[in-house]
Design a protein around this motif. Structure first.
Motif, PDB file in Angstrom:
ATOM      1  N   ALA A 243       0.801  -1.216   0.000  1.00  0.00           N
ATOM      2  CA  ALA A 243       0.000   0.000   0.000  1.00  0.00           C
ATOM      3  C   ALA A 243       0.836   1.268   0.000  1.00  0.00           C
ATOM      4  CB  ALA A 243      -0.937   0.005   1.206  1.00  0.00           C
ATOM      5  N   ASN A 244       2.082   1.208   0.510  1.00  0.00           N
ATOM      6  CA  ASN A 244       2.905   2.418   0.503  1.00  0.00           C
ATOM      7  C   ASN A 244       4.127   2.312  -0.401  1.00  0.00           C
ATOM      8  OD1 ASN A 244       4.951   1.037   1.963  1.00  0.00           O
ATOM      9  ND2 ASN A 244       4.200   1.765   3.940  1.00  0.00           N
ATOM     10  N   SER A 249       1.768   0.891  -5.208  1.00  0.00           N
ATOM     11  CA  SER A 249       0.701   1.445  -4.373  1.00  0.00           C
ATOM     12  C   SER A 249      -0.492   1.986  -5.145  1.00  0.00           C
ATOM     13  CB  SER A 249       1.259   2.552  -3.468  1.00  0.00           C
ATOM     14  OG  SER A 249       1.815   3.601  -4.247  1.00  0.00           O
TER      15      SER A 249
END
Length: 280
Positions: A243-244, A249
């Motif tokens: 997600a990062n 992402s």
């Protein structure tokens, strides 16, 4: 080692190649490439996997597929798209780059990259023709070693973990490699470029697609538990998520699913497979 990248902006410089791989002539990521020579361990450890991933699927010419997203080649492609000290780094023009087993160096040394063995099969399909296989295309695969270093750059004397194969009638290529390490700031991954033919695979500028494969979450934890083989990967993995990650992402769930190879435990290491969708 800090290796930070910005999304889809190819670097035009890197440090410390200084080997026979630096030849004159002939994505967007940015970062700083190190110039220190690493010491490569040649003893092959024998890790014991503690999970059994899902079986590797067989190739199919029909079914569901999507076009893989274009991703950064990063600062370490050695495909003729970036330079150091005024020379172009292009392993694609070096005799020996076309090979299935990409663990040995093939330019100035014969060092074999160690780590958990992976036999990876990639299947290239046409998303505009019911996922029909694409034969005769060239795929260039490269990735970091178990310590997070890239040959010809942060492991400047080595040329391992880079290779090209041509897709067969099933649209498939197979590489024998190792599970990549996790370095600071990036989710564990492999890079690849797709070319229309072997004759066109002479520079990354000719690539039809430049993208990346994301290593599976559960298997990362299993492989990196062996800190003798992957000494810094577990710590680095704890600091990054899909997600990062600055590459994966912004991808959709469907894109991430296709970009994540399916692994199965083998007698030695793992087998793996992934589908690559190309719009032709």
């Amino acid at each position: 080692m800090q290796q930070q990248f910005e999304r889809r902006q190819a670097l035009r410089w890197f440090a410390g190649a200084g080997t026979a791989a630096l030849i004159a002539g002939c994505s967007g990521g940015s970062g700083t490439s190190g110039n220190s020579t690493v010491s490569v361990v040649t003893a092959t450890p024998t890790p014991t996997p503690t999970v059994t991933p899902t079986p590797t699927p067989t190739a199919t010419t029909t079914g569901s597929c999507i076009a893989d997203p274009s991703e950064t080649a990063g600062p370490y492609p050695a495909d003729g798209t970036n330079t150091s000290s005024g020379s172009t780094s292009n392993s694609l023009n070096i005799n020996g780059i076309v090979r299935s087993d990409i663990r040995p160096s093939f330019i100035s040394t014969t060092t074999v990259a160690t780590g958990v063995q992976v036999v990876l099969t990639l299947t290239l399909v046409n998303v505009n023709a019911a996922c029909a296989p694409l034969a005769g295309y060239a795929i260039y695969l490269w990735h970091c070693d178990r310590l997070g270093n890239y040959s010809l750059y942060t492991a400047p004397t080595e040329s391992y973990l880079r290779g090209v194969q041509v897709t067969d009638a099933n649209g498939q290529v197979t590489f024998t490699t190792i599970y990549p390490g996790c370095y600071s700031g990036r989710w564990p991954h492999m890079h690849f470029e797709v070319f229309s033919s072997l004759s066109s695979a002479t520079s990354g500028r000719n690539a039809l697609l430049t993208s990346q494969l994301a290593m599976p979450t559960a298997l990362n934890a299993t492989v990196y538990a062996d800190t003798a083989t992957y000494p810094s990967s577990r710590t680095n993995l704890a600091q990054v998520t899909l997600a990062n990650d600055n590459v994966f992402s912004d991808n959709t769930a469907a894109q991430i699913a296709q970009q994540t190879p399916t692994f199965a435990a083998a007698t030695t290491g793992y087998t793996a497979s992934a589908l690559i969708g190309l719009a032709r």
